[in-house]
Design a protein around this motif. Structure first.
Motif, PDB file in Angstrom:
ATOM      1  N   ASN A  93       0.853  -1.189   0.000  1.00  0.00           N
ATOM      2  CA  ASN A  93       0.000   0.000   0.000  1.00  0.00           C
ATOM      3  C   ASN A  93       0.891   1.241   0.000  1.00  0.00           C
ATOM      4  O   ASN A  93       1.572   1.533   0.973  1.00  0.00           O
ATOM      5  CB  ASN A  93      -0.906  -0.006   1.229  1.00  0.00           C
ATOM      6  N   GLN A  94       0.879   1.984  -1.093  1.00  0.00           N
ATOM      7  CA  GLN A  94       1.761   3.139  -1.234  1.00  0.00           C
ATOM      8  C   GLN A  94       1.218   4.406  -0.571  1.00  0.00           C
ATOM      9  O   GLN A  94       1.910   5.431  -0.532  1.00  0.00           O
ATOM     10  CB  GLN A  94       2.025   3.421  -2.709  1.00  0.00           C
TER      11      GLN A  94
ATOM     12  N   ASN B 147       0.056   4.954   2.772  1.00  0.00           N
ATOM     13  CA  ASN B 147       0.357   5.271   4.172  1.00  0.00           C
ATOM     14  C   ASN B 147       1.825   5.537   4.456  1.00  0.00           C
ATOM     15  O   ASN B 147       2.159   6.349   5.316  1.00  0.00           O
ATOM     16  CB  ASN B 147      -0.116   4.118   5.079  1.00  0.00           C
ATOM     17  N   ASN B 148       2.699   4.828   3.766  1.00  0.00           N
ATOM     18  CA  ASN B 148       4.132   4.911   4.066  1.00  0.00           C
ATOM     19  C   ASN B 148       4.861   5.504   2.869  1.00  0.00           C
ATOM     20  O   ASN B 148       4.971   4.863   1.819  1.00  0.00           O
ATOM     21  CB  ASN B 148       4.677   3.513   4.392  1.00  0.00           C
TER      22      ASN B 148
ATOM     23  N   LEU C 117       7.272   3.525   0.523  1.00  0.00           N
ATOM     24  CA  LEU C 117       6.786   2.532  -0.421  1.00  0.00           C
ATOM     25  C   LEU C 117       6.442   3.120  -1.785  1.00  0.00           C
ATOM     26  O   LEU C 117       6.172   2.386  -2.739  1.00  0.00           O
ATOM     27  CB  LEU C 117       5.577   1.800   0.163  1.00  0.00           C
TER      28      LEU C 117
ATOM     29  N   LEU D  14       7.498  -1.588   8.751  1.00  0.00           N
ATOM     30  CA  LEU D  14       6.264  -1.831   8.013  1.00  0.00           C
ATOM     31  C   LEU D  14       5.237  -2.541   8.887  1.00  0.00           C
ATOM     32  O   LEU D  14       5.577  -3.473   9.624  1.00  0.00           O
ATOM     33  CB  LEU D  14       6.551  -2.705   6.778  1.00  0.00           C
TER      34      LEU D  14
ATOM     35  N   HIS E  88      -3.113  -0.589   6.012  1.00  0.00           N
ATOM     36  CA  HIS E  88      -1.902  -1.387   6.085  1.00  0.00           C
ATOM     37  C   HIS E  88      -0.731  -0.727   5.345  1.00  0.00           C
ATOM     38  O   HIS E  88      -0.920   0.192   4.542  1.00  0.00           O
ATOM     39  CB  HIS E  88      -2.170  -2.742   5.449  1.00  0.00           C
ATOM     40  N   ASP E  89       0.475  -1.249   5.593  1.00  0.00           N
ATOM     41  CA  ASP E  89       1.630  -0.966   4.734  1.00  0.00           C
ATOM     42  C   ASP E  89       1.814  -2.117   3.745  1.00  0.00           C
ATOM     43  O   ASP E  89       1.936  -1.904   2.547  1.00  0.00           O
ATOM     44  CB  ASP E  89       2.904  -0.793   5.567  1.00  0.00           C
TER      45      ASP E  89
END
Length: 559
Positions: free
Chosen positions: A324-325, A327-328, A331, A400, A455-456
Motif C-alpha cells: 500500500n503506497q 500510508n508509508n 513505499l 512496516l 496497512h503498509d
C-alpha cells in the motif's frame, strides 16, 4: 444416509500435470454422462459434504465466496460453463454463442425445453430479465456484495455501490424464445469466459418477483436479505433447494426430477457446517461426512491411509505480498518495492510451507494462462540486492505494518500466519522491522485492507474464476484501489486496451505487455501458487477436481 465407515476402495490417481488431469477428468465425466457408474458406484443415496462455514445466502448475484458458491453451483446454471477439470468454456444454458465483429454484441442460442425449479420456462425473456435486474438494481441491494458484477460490468444504471464506473451493459433483446442478444457499450476480452461466473447464474424471474429478491435492507455494514435469497433460490440446475436448518447447520438439496439433462445420480446432497478443519477431518474418518474441501496438506498421507481420495486440483491461484503506497512514503519508491521482491525467498517458502506442487512465482498471470510471459522483469531471491536498494533509496531501518488474515484458509494460503511468519523472517533479514497486525478475515482484515487501506503490506491472493489474464492482473491492478494505493496510467491503459481485444492473439499480446509493465512497477510482490485439494471418502466416485474449485455433484455416486 451416513455411511458407517470409510471404505478402502479405488482412489482417483493424483496427476501432477494440469493438462493430464484435465484430460482424465473430462474423460471420466463423459463416461458418467454416458451412463457408466464411475467404477461401481450406485445411483441414489445422500452425499454429506462438510462445509467450513455458512453461506451468506443463496442468491448468486449477492455472493463472492466459496462456501456460498458450492451449494449455489448445484442449483443454478449459467449461459456457458467450464468443462470438468478445466477452465475451458463449453455450452451451458446456451448451446452456442457468437459475438459481433466488434465484440459489443453477443447472441446466445438457448436450450429448449428447460424449466426452472418452480416449473416456469427458461427462455430468452428470462435471460434478459436477469441481466436487466442486475443492471437496474439499486439501494441497499446495490451496496451489497455484487463484487463480480462490478468487476465485469463496471457500473449500474444508477451507479450505486462499488460498481461506479461507466456501465458496460447496454440492453438485452429477446429475439425469440431461444435467442437472446446481449448488447454492450464496449467490448470486453473477459467474454465469453466470464459468462460462466457463478454470480451470473440465471434465476427464475417469477420467483425473483414472488419472493422480493431485491428488497435488501442495510444496517451499518450489515445486510439483511429477502426470502428469495434465504429460503427460495430457484434455478434450473440438477438439484433443488429443500431447506436450510440453521439450528443444525445443514443445507439440504434434492434431485431435480424435471432436469433438462441427465439427472443427478444422488437423491440428496447435504452440506453440514463444521467450522473447524480438524473436526471435518475426524468426521470424514468416522464416516459422518463424505468429504470436505481444502484438507490440511499435513493430513494428506493420513487421509489416504484411512482410505480417502485426496484429489489435488490443477494450480490456478496466486498468493501475493500486497503493498500500500498511501500510508508509508517509503513505499512510493520503486526501489523499496523491488527490495521487498528481492527479499522474499519464494522457492524456499513454497518448498517448506506449501503442499507438494507449490511453486514460487515471478508474475501474477498463471503459467497456463495467455498473458504469462518470460519477458517480465524478474527479481529472484537476493537479500544483498535488497539491502543495497534500501540503502540507495534511503530506506534503511524501514518499519512496516504487516496485516495478516486470521480465521481463514484459502487454496493459495493454507496457513496464513505460518506463511506470513516466513515472509517476516525474510524481511527482517534485510533490515526491515515488521509489526505483525493479525486481523480476522471477516469484520477485520478485508475491511482494513480492501476498503480502508490501513496497512503498509498485507498477505492475500486469488483463485482464478475463469481462464483469462484479466481475471488476475485486471482485477488487481486495473484501477485505483485502497488495497494497493497507487495510480499508474500506463498500467491502467495497458490493461484496459488488452481487455478490449476481441481477437485472442491481440488480447494475449496486450496482457503480456501489461505483465511486463507491472513487473517493473512492482505494485505488489507475486509470491507463490499452491495446488489445493478436495477430499472424499473412498466410497465416493464421480467428483472431478476443478482448477476453478467448480466441482459439480450431479455425477457423483456412492457405494
Amino acid at each position: 444416509m451416513l455411511h458407517k465407515r470409510v471404505a478402502r476402495t479405488r482412489r482417483i490417481a493424483l496427476i501432477g500435470l494440469a493438462g493430464a488431469l484435465a484430460l482424465s477428468a473430462t474423460a471420466c465425466a463423459q463416461s458418467e454422462r454416458d451412463g457408466e457408474q464411475g467404477g461401481g458406484g450406485q445411483a441414489g443415496g445422500t452425499l454429506v459434504f462438510g462445509a467450513a462455514g455458512a453461506p451468506k445466502n443463496f442468491d448468486p448475484i449477492f455472493n463472492d465466496d466459496g462456501e456460498s458458491f458450492r451449494p449455489i453451483r448445484q442449483m443454478y446454471e449459467t449461459l456457458v460453463q467450464y468443462k470438468p477439470g478445466t477452465a475451458e468454456v463449453e455450452p451451458g444454458l446456451a448451446e452456442k454463442w457468437e459475438p459481433s465483429p466488434d465484440g459489443t454484441s453477443w447472441t446466445f442460442s438457448l436450450r429448449k425445453n428447460v424449466k426452472f425449479h418452480d416449473g416456469t420456462p427458461f427462455n430468452a425473456a428470462a435471460v434478459c430479465a436477469n441481466f436487466d435486474r442486475w443492471f437496474n438494481i439499486k439501494g441497499a441491494a446495490a451496496q451489497s456484495q455484487m463484487i463480480y458484477y462490478g468487476d465485469i460490468f463496471g457500473g449500474f444504471a444508477q451507479n450505486e455501490g462499488d460498481a461506479t464506473g461507466d456501465p458496460l451493459y447496454k440492453n438485452c433483446e429477446a429475439k425469440d424464445d431461444s435467442t437472446a442478444v446481449l448488447n454492450l457499450n464496449k467490448a470486453r476480452g473477459a467474454f465469453p469466459d466470464a459468462f460462466g461466473l457463478t454470480s451470473l447464474s440465471i434465476s427464475s424471474p417469477e420467483a425473483l418477483k414472488k419472493y422480493n429478491a431485491d428488497e435488501v435492507t442495510q444496517s451499518g455494514e450489515s445486510f439483511t436479505y429477502p426470502e428469495y435469497a434465504t429460503d427460495h433460490p430457484t434455478g434450473t440446475g440438477p438439484f433443488k433447494f429443500e431447506g436450510f436448518d440453521r439450528a443444525q447447520g445443514t443445507i439440504t438439496l434434492v434431485r431435480n426430477e424435471e432436469y433438462w439433462g441427465e439427472k443427478a445420480k444422488l437423491d440428496k446432497v447435504i452440506f453440514k457446517i463444521i467450522p473447524d478443519e480438524a473436526a471435518r477431518k475426524e468426521e470424514l474418518r468416522s464416516g459422518a461426512i463424505d468429504g470436505y474441501d481444502l484438507p490440511n496438506p499435513a493430513d494428506y498421507n493420513a487421509l489416504k491411509e484411512a482410505g480417502a481420495n485426496v484429489m489435488v486440483r490443477p494450480v490456478n491461484n496466486i498468493m501475493y505480498l500486497g503493498i500500500n503506497q498511501t500510508n508509508n512514503p517509503a513505499l512510493k519508491d520503486v526501489r523499496v518495492r523491488q527490495a521487498l521482491d528481492y527479499a522474499v525467498n519464494k522457492d524456499q517458502l513454497a518448498q517448506n510451507k506449501l503442499p507438494e506442487g507449490g511453486q514460487g512465482r515471478d508474475q501474477f498471470v498463471p503459467a497456463e494462462t495467455p498473458g504469462n510471459t518470460p519477458n517480465v522483469e524478474k527479481h529472484a531471491y537476493d537479500p544483498e540486492k535488497a539491502k543495497a536498494l534500501l540503502k540507495e533509496a534511503g530506506a534503511e531501518g524501514l518499519t512496516l505494518n504487516f496485516y495478516i488474515p486470521t480465521e481463514v484458509s484459502r487454496p493459495y494460503m493454507p496457513n496464513p500466519q505460518e506463511l506470513a511468519g516466513a515472509i517476516t523472517e525474510d524481511l527482517k533479514a534485510v533490515g526491515i522491522t515488521v509489526n505483525a497486525v493479525p486481523r480476522p478475515w471477516n469484520g477485520g482484515f478485508k475491511d482494513d485492507v480492501q476498503k480502508a487501506g490501513k496497512h503498509d503490506i498485507h498477505l492475500l491472493g486469488w483463485t482464478g474464476d475463469y481462464g483469462d489474464a484479466g481475471n488476475f492482473i485486471g482485477t488487481f491492478f486495473g484501477r485505483e484501489k485502497a488495497e494497493f494505493g497507487f495510480s499508474d496510467p500506463a498500467i491502467f491503459d495497458a490493461l484496459s486496451k488488452a481487455d478490449s481485444q476481441v481477437d485472442p492473439a491481440a488480447k494475449k499480446a496486450g496482457y503480456e505487455e501489461a505483465s511486463v509493465l507491472i513487473s517493473k512497477y512492482v505494485p505488489a510482490v507475486p509470491v507463490s501458487s499452491s495446488p489445493p485439494a478436495i477430499v472424499v471418502g473412498g466410497n465416493i466416485q464421480g467428483i472431478v477436481p476443478s482448477p476453478l474449485t467448480d466441482e459439480r455433484f450431479a455425477t457423483v455416486t456412492k457405494e
